[in-house]
Motif scaffolding. Structure first.
Motif, PDB file in Angstrom:
ATOM      1  N   GLY A  61       1.138  -1.134  -0.038  1.00 16.79           N
ATOM      2  CA  GLY A  61       0.112   0.167   0.015  1.00 16.79           C
ATOM      3  C   GLY A  61       0.958   1.127  -0.064  1.00 16.79           C
ATOM      4  O   GLY A  61       0.429   2.369  -0.692  1.00 16.79           O
ATOM      5  N   ASN A  62       2.004   1.124   0.690  1.00 12.09           N
ATOM      6  CA  ASN A  62       2.715   2.398   0.858  1.00 12.09           C
ATOM      7  C   ASN A  62       3.484   2.699  -0.385  1.00 12.09           C
ATOM      8  O   ASN A  62       3.780   3.945  -0.793  1.00 12.09           O
ATOM      9  N   GLU A  63       3.799   1.665  -1.154  1.00  9.13           N
ATOM     10  CA  GLU A  63       4.572   1.683  -2.344  1.00  9.13           C
ATOM     11  C   GLU A  63       3.447   2.417  -3.535  1.00  9.13           C
ATOM     12  O   GLU A  63       3.858   3.184  -4.484  1.00  9.13           O
ATOM     13  N   LEU A  64       2.415   1.616  -3.519  1.00 13.81           N
ATOM     14  CA  LEU A  64       1.315   2.138  -4.404  1.00 13.81           C
ATOM     15  C   LEU A  64       1.084   3.837  -4.199  1.00 13.81           C
ATOM     16  O   LEU A  64       0.933   4.477  -5.090  1.00 13.81           O
ATOM     17  N   TYR A  65       1.065   4.022  -2.686  1.00 11.88           N
ATOM     18  CA  TYR A  65       0.594   5.623  -2.477  1.00 11.88           C
ATOM     19  C   TYR A  65       1.830   6.370  -3.030  1.00 11.88           C
ATOM     20  O   TYR A  65       1.559   7.466  -3.700  1.00 11.88           O
ATOM     21  N   ARG A  66       3.087   6.155  -2.951  1.00 14.69           N
ATOM     22  CA  ARG A  66       4.240   6.700  -3.376  1.00 14.69           C
ATOM     23  C   ARG A  66       4.313   6.995  -4.991  1.00 14.69           C
ATOM     24  O   ARG A  66       4.450   7.957  -5.598  1.00 14.69           O
ATOM     25  N   ARG A  67       3.705   6.101  -5.415  1.00 16.56           N
ATOM     26  CA  ARG A  67       3.575   5.980  -7.138  1.00 16.56           C
ATOM     27  C   ARG A  67       2.235   6.685  -7.479  1.00 16.56           C
ATOM     28  O   ARG A  67       2.191   6.926  -8.757  1.00 16.56           O
ATOM     29  N   GLY A  68       1.363   7.296  -6.648  1.00 14.93           N
ATOM     30  CA  GLY A  68       0.318   8.130  -6.931  1.00 14.93           C
ATOM     31  C   GLY A  68      -0.951   7.183  -7.336  1.00 14.93           C
ATOM     32  O   GLY A  68      -1.935   7.783  -7.642  1.00 14.93           O
ATOM     33  N   GLU A  69      -0.911   5.755  -7.073  1.00 13.65           N
ATOM     34  CA  GLU A  69      -2.107   5.034  -7.134  1.00 13.65           C
ATOM     35  C   GLU A  69      -2.906   4.799  -6.221  1.00 13.65           C
ATOM     36  O   GLU A  69      -2.743   3.858  -5.240  1.00 13.65           O
ATOM     37  N   ILE A  70      -3.708   5.981  -5.787  1.00 11.89           N
ATOM     38  CA  ILE A  70      -4.152   6.356  -4.346  1.00 11.89           C
ATOM     39  C   ILE A  70      -5.324   5.214  -4.188  1.00 11.89           C
ATOM     40  O   ILE A  70      -5.499   4.629  -3.123  1.00 11.89           O
ATOM     41  N   ALA A  71      -6.053   4.757  -5.241  1.00 10.39           N
ATOM     42  CA  ALA A  71      -7.282   3.876  -5.039  1.00 10.39           C
ATOM     43  C   ALA A  71      -6.566   2.415  -4.811  1.00 10.39           C
ATOM     44  O   ALA A  71      -7.233   1.987  -3.987  1.00 10.39           O
TER      45      ALA A  71
END
Length: 342
Positions: free
Chosen positions: A187-197
């Motif tokens: 989840g943290n990695e996805l958030y860093r990439r801007g993939e919020i959903a």
């Protein structure tokens, strides 16, 4: 196949093939994952659930055999099907008593809720005999008066054991606990990439794992608090995603629940303050931001920035409203003059 039909009939299950599948009947050892669409109806044809349209989506059921699913009859009937087959199963009441609880969980999942939300800390049979509402009138009626049901299944996919990654709902308690840290990091990695959903979904899955474990503990016990402390940072990360997505009232609810248990949580005050500001709760926002500064003075500049943003939005809103009212009165005056001249 005739022997199979006789066996099912003896169990109180009648099968009718609507569309035959392809190939031989698969082997279904424990641990096999099956995907199928389902349609559930009363014997008079009244529809209860349809996976192709539930919550406006078309999401098939995924079931891992041998994991003690609450509705064993689905495991029993699906192993009589070929891939691509569509069949209708009429199942006696003894097979359908727990369907209201299963349906409630499936409906929760379809709208992104915890599948166990609304279910009490007791076994399924105890819930069936309680007067606790499931939140859906049709399920409450079915729970009060159990009856045979019609299940129409379409078998889409059969995956042998070891060929797929376990979903969290199919894990043992130990597997769930071990799965949380990597899900959190994903989840943290996805958030860093801007993939919020996608990040929000990961955080939600990790929270669901821990809440499932927490429900088995006595509230207030050390193990319950240990799980709660693991849930809190995940829930705050989830709230950050929902803030970005504009789901402000959900953020208010979650942050308030955190602060009810952890009064000194600065991040919860800060996120709740931002959510209040976004929905024009100026007094509440100022109160939360003041609490942030009180608890952590190093955040004074961050709070000042949020307050400036809120004040600018409020000024813009008032300016817009003033212009709208002015136009309204000008229009009314013009209409009145025209009527008089006529």
């Amino acid at each position: 196949m005739e022997e199979l039909a006789i066996e099912l009939n003896a169990e109180g299950i009648k099968k009718r093939v609507i569309s035959p599948g392809k190939g031989d009947l698969p082997v279904f050892p424990d641990g096999t994952k099956v995907k199928f669409h389902y349609r559930t109806a009363l014997c008079d044809g009244t529809l209860l659930d349809d996976s192709r349209s539930m919550a406006g989506m078309s999401r098939p059921m995924e079931l891992i055999l041998g994991k003690k699913f609450k509705l064993p009859v689905w495991e029993r009937v699906v192993i009589t099907m070929r891939k691509g087959e569509v069949a209708e199963f009429t199942c006696d009441t003894k097979h359908t008593a727990l369907y209201p609880l299963v349906s409630q969980s499936l409906r929760n999942i379809s709208v992104g809720k915890d599948p166990l939300e609304g279910q009490r800390h007791c076994c399924g049979i105890a819930q069936i005999h309680s007067h606790h509402s499931l939140g859906h009138q049709d399920l409450d009626t079915l729970q009060a008066t159990p009856q045979p049901l019609l299940f129409t299944l379409e078998l889409l996919e059969v995956q042998p054991p070891g060929s797929f990654q376990l979903d969290t709902w199919a894990m043992t308690d130990e597997e769930k606990l071990q799965a949380v840290p990597p899900i959190h990091e994903e989840g943290n990695e996805l958030y860093r990439r801007g993939e919020i959903a996608a990040a929000a979904e990961k955080y939600h899955n990790a929270i669901a794992c821990l809440k499932n474990l927490q429900m088995k503990e006595r509230p207030g016990d050390e193990s319950w608090f240990r799980l709660d402390h693991m849930i809190t940072p995940l829930l705050l990360n989830y709230c950050q995603c929902r803030l970005i997505e504009g789901q402000y009232y959900e953020v208010l609810d979650h942050c308030s629940s955190i602060l009810y248990k952890h009064e000194g949580n600065v991040k919860a005050y800060f996120k709740r303050g931002k959510a209040h500001a976004a929905v024009w709760n100026e007094t509440e926002a100022r109160s939360d931001f003041a609490k942030v500064v009180e608890l952590d003075p190093s955040l004074t500049s961050s709070v000042a920035r949020e307050l400036r943003l809120m004040e600018e939005r409020i000024r813009e809103k008032r300016k817009e409203e003033k212009g709208r009212y002015k136009s309204l009165f000008n229009y009314s005056g013009g209409a009145s003059t025209t009527a008089t001249n006529g």
